[in-house]
Design a protein around this motif. Structure first.
Motif, PDB file in Angstrom:
ATOM      1  N   GLN A  93       0.871  -1.261  -0.020  1.00 42.74           N
ATOM      2  CA  GLN A  93      -0.006   0.184  -0.047  1.00 42.74           C
ATOM      3  C   GLN A  93       0.977   1.251  -0.036  1.00 42.74           C
ATOM      4  O   GLN A  93       2.026   1.326   0.586  1.00 42.74           O
ATOM      5  N   SER A  96      -1.878   5.634   1.627  1.00 43.08           N
ATOM      6  CA  SER A  96      -2.919   4.985   2.106  1.00 43.08           C
ATOM      7  C   SER A  96      -3.465   5.698   3.230  1.00 43.08           C
ATOM      8  O   SER A  96      -2.955   6.490   3.972  1.00 43.08           O
ATOM      9  N   TYR A 112      -3.988   3.440  -2.903  1.00 43.72           N
ATOM     10  CA  TYR A 112      -3.356   2.799  -3.639  1.00 43.72           C
ATOM     11  C   TYR A 112      -2.528   1.646  -3.453  1.00 43.72           C
ATOM     12  O   TYR A 112      -1.980   1.604  -2.015  1.00 43.72           O
ATOM     13  N   GLN A 113      -2.284   0.629  -4.092  1.00 36.99           N
ATOM     14  CA  GLN A 113      -1.917  -0.587  -3.828  1.00 36.99           C
ATOM     15  C   GLN A 113      -1.030  -1.113  -4.796  1.00 36.99           C
ATOM     16  O   GLN A 113      -1.776  -1.464  -6.044  1.00 36.99           O
ATOM     17  N   ILE A 127      -1.789  -1.655 -10.408  1.00 36.04           N
ATOM     18  CA  ILE A 127      -2.146  -0.700  -9.429  1.00 36.04           C
ATOM     19  C   ILE A 127      -3.735  -1.063  -9.053  1.00 36.04           C
ATOM     20  O   ILE A 127      -4.211  -0.546  -9.639  1.00 36.04           O
ATOM     21  N   TYR A 128      -3.983  -1.203  -7.809  1.00 34.71           N
ATOM     22  CA  TYR A 128      -5.499  -1.468  -7.283  1.00 34.71           C
ATOM     23  C   TYR A 128      -5.631  -0.329  -6.342  1.00 34.71           C
ATOM     24  O   TYR A 128      -4.833  -0.133  -5.416  1.00 34.71           O
ATOM     25  N   ASP A 129      -7.101  -0.010  -6.070  1.00 33.45           N
ATOM     26  CA  ASP A 129      -7.290   0.971  -5.193  1.00 33.45           C
ATOM     27  C   ASP A 129      -8.126   0.328  -3.969  1.00 33.45           C
ATOM     28  O   ASP A 129      -9.244   0.105  -4.052  1.00 33.45           O
ATOM     29  N   LEU A 136      -7.250   0.120 -10.822  1.00 30.36           N
ATOM     30  CA  LEU A 136      -6.839   1.240 -11.718  1.00 30.36           C
ATOM     31  C   LEU A 136      -6.138   0.780 -12.964  1.00 30.36           C
ATOM     32  O   LEU A 136      -6.439   1.214 -14.000  1.00 30.36           O
ATOM     33  N   LEU A 166       1.866   7.879 -10.928  1.00 30.45           N
ATOM     34  CA  LEU A 166       2.368   6.818  -9.889  1.00 30.45           C
ATOM     35  C   LEU A 166       2.853   5.680 -11.000  1.00 30.45           C
ATOM     36  O   LEU A 166       1.938   5.313 -11.826  1.00 30.45           O
ATOM     37  N   ASP A 180      -3.399  10.166 -11.419  1.00 28.16           N
ATOM     38  CA  ASP A 180      -4.496  10.232 -10.400  1.00 28.16           C
ATOM     39  C   ASP A 180      -4.511  11.270  -9.523  1.00 28.16           C
ATOM     40  O   ASP A 180      -3.335  11.800  -9.016  1.00 28.16           O
TER      41      ASP A 180
END
Length: 454
Positions: A93, A96, A112-113, A127-129, A136, A166, A180
């Motif tokens: 993360q 976060s 964000y991860q 990248i995962y939210d 994402l 990012l 973003d």
């Protein structure tokens, strides 16, 4: 004599001390001995073993996170990771936060991860939210990076967060690029994912060499041709511009578009407002108000993406290889990326085996998607359509590839022969054509329409 010996020892000690000190500008987040500077949220365990930070899965627990006590804004983060279970998931993360009311008051992490997915779909580096918008940048958007992660080995992970940009790397391979504005700062955390199978319990994830740089940051070059998910409406980053992307809608005018039935833009039925290109509703009557609009230019091989927002029960589409030569009533003819409210519009149940549903190649190929990747009417979705020079075509929805086919192949011709398009010779096989936004009589909004010629 003792003073001389002491001086010699001191001189000998200095080089060794410098060799062990962190590289200039970098700060270690893990000292290799303790969990100082970190705090945990969740039931999974974290401990130090042989200079490594080790997370272990436990049953009946939501995602667990080991979080930095400090928050970070702009930074470059590096670490090494290894996972025991290739059927599970993990991640790092960044920027976060915690929703204290989440997980029934136990708290839930969101932000964000950098996702670590060692499964067969190979999405490690995406990248995962977490706890919010979900994916994402699924790594299906960057096929060249899908083999970067090596199961059973140590992998070098890098995150660059500078301003709105990012970026991620796995083992030096550029993976995901997101622009973003959601979060400017937050904590960093190491995830032990929840598990749903007994055999996944007790599996370990290892981290080491965790370090961060927060000053004198210089963006690293990201290679060429990587797709960028840009969440800033109607915006192109410098990287996108340098890689050949152009906006087909500038957010303020109808420049670059005209009616599919004439040389001018429709006098009614369409509007530009608040950075959106809107087709106005007309009780679901196809092409009876403003009618379809097409790009002034024609395209052969291209990478096209756009954001769209449906109203409840809406029907529309984005067509490609539109020649305008067919004498058709209603909407112009072309291959169609279907835009549809699958829940409320009856067209979702027509056609063959769902080939008229959202993101499908209309009336020809069904989009294979799951409900979690669909943002319901009233929310923005991102579509992507790629036509390669060899006529291989891909449809994506919110970063996930949902179908692919080869234009002009025998399999394609057989599909056309069994569809309503069979009345048009060589349907969809033109060497180039216009991009079309459909007026199907329902209110639909578009933005961030961008294209790159391949």
């Amino acid at each position: 004599m003792r003073k001389i010996i002491g001086f010699i020892f001191a001189v000998m000690f200095v080089p060794a001390a410098f060799a062990q000190s962190p590289e200039k500008g970098w700060t270690s987040l893990f000292d290799g001995k303790t969990l100082n500077g970190w705090k945990k949220l969740g039931k999974a365990t974290y401990q130090v073993e042989d200079g490594m930070l080790v997370g272990t899965t436990v049953g009946k627990s939501p995602n667990t996170f080991l979080m930095t006590e400090k928050e970070y804004g702009d930074f470059i983060l590096e670490c090494d990771m290894k996972m025991e279970d290739i059927t599970s998931n993990s991640g790092v993360q960044f920027r976060s936060h915690i929703n204290p009311e989440g997980n029934n008051g136990a708290g839930r992490v969101f932000g964000y991860q950098l996702d670590i997915d060692p499964s067969a779909r190979k999405w490690a580096g995406g990248i995962y939210d977490e706890g919010r918008r979900e994916w994402l940048y699924a790594l299906s958007l960057n096929k060249n990076a899908q083999d970067a992660w090596k199961n059973g080995e140590w992998n070098h992970v890098k995150i660059e967060a500078i301003g709105h940009h990012l970026k991620t790397w796995i083992n030096g391979v550029p993976c995901a690029y997101v622009v973003d504005t959601m979060d400017a700062a937050g904590f960093i955390a190491l995830q032990v994912h929840s598990i749903n199978k007994p055999e996944q319990e007790g599996k370990k994830i290892w981290w080491k060499n965790i370090r961060i740089k927060t000053s004198n940051l210089k963006p690293e070059a990201f290679g060429k041709g990587v797709y960028v998910y840009n969440a800033i409406p109607n915006n192109l980053s410098d990287y996108e511009k340098k890689n050949g992307w152009k906006l087909l809608f500038d957010g303020t005018s109808t420049k670059g578009w005209r009616s599919a039935r004439g040389n001018a833009f429709p006098a009614k039925g369409w509007e530009v407002r608040d950075g959106q290109l809107n087709v106005l509703g007309s009780d679901g009557k196809e092409s009876t108000n403003g009618g379809d609009i097409v790009s002034l230019k024609e395209y052969a091989a291209f990478d096209l993406s756009w954001d769209f927002k449906l109203t409840p029960g809406a029907n529309s589409g984005v067509k490609y290889f539109v020649t305008l030569r067919e004498d058709s009533k209603g909407s112009a003819i072309g291959l169609e990326y279907q835009l549809l409210d699958d829940t409320l519009h009856p067209d979702a149940k027509l056609g063959l085996n769902g080939n008229r549903t959202l993101a499908s190649l209309y009336d020809l190929i069904k989009a294979e998607k799951t409900s979690r990747f669909i943002r319901q009417p009233g929310n923005w979705n991102t579509a992507r359509l790629v036509v390669y020079p060899n006529n291989h075509v891909e449809h994506y929805l919110n970063g996930v590839k949902v179908l692919e086919y080869d234009r002009g192949s025998q399999a394609y011709k057989e599909l056309v022969a069994n569809s309503k398009y069979k009345v048009w010779p060589s349907f969809g096989e033109a060497p180039k054509g216009h991009i079309l936004l459909q007026d199907h009589g329902d209110a639909v909004s578009f933005r961030s329409i961008k294209i790159k010629q391949l």
